[in-house]
Design a protein around this motif. Sequence first.
Motif, PDB file in Angstrom:
ATOM      1  N   ASP A 108       0.806  -1.223   0.000  1.00  0.00           N
ATOM      2  CA  ASP A 108       0.000   0.000   0.000  1.00  0.00           C
ATOM      3  C   ASP A 108       0.838   1.272   0.000  1.00  0.00           C
ATOM      4  N   ASN A 109       2.122   1.147  -0.253  1.00  0.00           N
ATOM      5  CA  ASN A 109       2.977   2.335  -0.258  1.00  0.00           C
ATOM      6  C   ASN A 109       2.823   3.066  -1.606  1.00  0.00           C
ATOM      7  N   ILE A 130      -1.549   0.271 -16.333  1.00  0.00           N
ATOM      8  CA  ILE A 130      -2.961   0.377 -15.932  1.00  0.00           C
ATOM      9  C   ILE A 130      -3.204  -0.354 -14.622  1.00  0.00           C
ATOM     10  N   LYS A 131      -2.639  -1.546 -14.509  1.00  0.00           N
ATOM     11  CA  LYS A 131      -2.808  -2.320 -13.273  1.00  0.00           C
ATOM     12  C   LYS A 131      -2.265  -1.546 -12.066  1.00  0.00           C
ATOM     13  N   LEU A 136      -3.187   2.981  -7.517  1.00  0.00           N
ATOM     14  CA  LEU A 136      -2.876   4.337  -7.055  1.00  0.00           C
ATOM     15  C   LEU A 136      -4.106   5.231  -6.941  1.00  0.00           C
ATOM     16  N   VAL A 137      -5.136   4.916  -7.718  1.00  0.00           N
ATOM     17  CA  VAL A 137      -6.329   5.767  -7.743  1.00  0.00           C
ATOM     18  C   VAL A 137      -6.938   5.940  -6.354  1.00  0.00           C
ATOM     19  N   TYR A 143      -5.017  10.387 -10.282  1.00  0.00           N
ATOM     20  CA  TYR A 143      -4.503   9.289 -11.101  1.00  0.00           C
ATOM     21  C   TYR A 143      -5.544   8.786 -12.094  1.00  0.00           C
ATOM     22  N   LYS A 144      -6.811   9.123 -11.856  1.00  0.00           N
ATOM     23  CA  LYS A 144      -7.854   8.704 -12.798  1.00  0.00           C
ATOM     24  C   LYS A 144      -7.592   9.267 -14.190  1.00  0.00           C
ATOM     25  N   GLU A 145      -7.081  10.487 -14.211  1.00  0.00           N
ATOM     26  CA  GLU A 145      -6.798  11.104 -15.507  1.00  0.00           C
ATOM     27  C   GLU A 145      -5.680  10.339 -16.224  1.00  0.00           C
ATOM     28  N   ASP A 146      -4.698   9.884 -15.464  1.00  0.00           N
ATOM     29  CA  ASP A 146      -3.649   9.035 -16.044  1.00  0.00           C
ATOM     30  C   ASP A 146      -4.264   7.752 -16.603  1.00  0.00           C
TER      31      ASP A 146
END
Length: 453
Positions: A108-109, A130-131, A136-137, A143-146
């Motif tokens: 979880d880091n 993507i995984k 990270l989201v 990060y959703k935009e990424d």
Amino acid sequence: MKQKIYITLLLLGIVFCSQMGYAQIDYNKTPDDDLGEVEDLEQEYFFEALKQKGIENYDRAVTALLKCIDLDDSKSVFYFELGKNYNKLKNFGAAEDALKKAVKMEPDNEWYLDELYDIYAQQNEYDKAIKTVKQLVKYHPDYKEDLATLYVRIKKYDDALEILDEMDEEHGLSPTRDLLRNQIYELTGRKKEQIENLEDRVEDNPDEESNYLALIYRYSENDEKEKAFETAKKLLEIKPNSQLVHLALYKFYLDDNDPEKAIESMKIVLQSSHIKPEAKTLVLVDFVNFVSQNPQYEADLVEATAMITDENSETSYLEVAQYFLKKDDKVKALEYYNKALALNSDSYGILRNILLLQIDLENYEQAEIQSRDALEKFPSQPLFYLINGVALNKLNKPKDAIDALEMGQDYIIEDPKMQAQFYNQLSTAYTLLNNTSKAKTFSDKAKQLESSN
């Protein structure tokens, strides 16, 4: 990618402060191991690694970190730092291995995951990226935009649009997301869907000017000019002080054969402080073309040009100067070239046009003065020596003309036509001095060049 805010000293605290809770030391006891010595070495190698990374000696940093791991392979931060240094060395395979070990120790880091994501992104390993981003989201919605961008890369356009819709709903509209959305529409040819999205925005936010402007643009692009015109008029009703809408309105008014309203819109654009100079230039070009076909509106063009006070005024003056030049109104053209020169006194092109007009208008004194000044800025331009020589001949100063012309000849490079013009002016100068022999010599040279070309 979201900017990392990882602080090395904080990590050092996490790594090493946990080691401070040892039992009280009995100084009378004989040491039975070298644990303290090992810990000292760990810290020494780790600090060395950080120092070497700081001065961009990544190879040495890797060496020091590997020594740390040899001493203690249970600390995730060693693998994290090792992965970062391998990343700097573009050794992506080793970087991935090290970072995956760090993530395995601390799943979880966020910082570990972010560095691993960077590795995948650099190698265009989109599935792995993507995984990682999906993990990270939950830490940062940014990060959703990424994630949406990655979906575009693998052509999962519906998934990307779904994420963009979610983010717009949660956070409001964003220029960067709109850019990505428009890219998707462009790649998929979904113009109808793009327009429907903008129509919904206008309906949901009727006071938001940017939505109308985007819809006007898309209607126009899709050749739905009537809808574009109606949308522009609707925006003007809602926001009568809008200036940006006139960037579209003036064209619609011209197409609708309403020149008075078109001119009014163009004037609003040209004096607006909210519209970029580049856009104003395009409008002015249209204005000039319109007046070329409708000269009865010339006064409006002159008035509109006087309204421009931004950094693009030079371009505006040049456009109007060209308009008058095409009309063969050299006096007016010269007036606007001089205005442009006042804003850019080092422009060779503007100086050339002014000096040629001064000669054409027989303003020889002014031509002589300005050509002399021009030569101070452009001492290797033969045209300015020629103009200076012509002006001096016309002012009956043949000796000065000869000096200027002889000096200017040295700068002529493979230009027989200009060389012939120099010979003709030298012939004129010697004629004024009653030196018929030299006058004929230069006249013959000029004729020889002219006949060979």
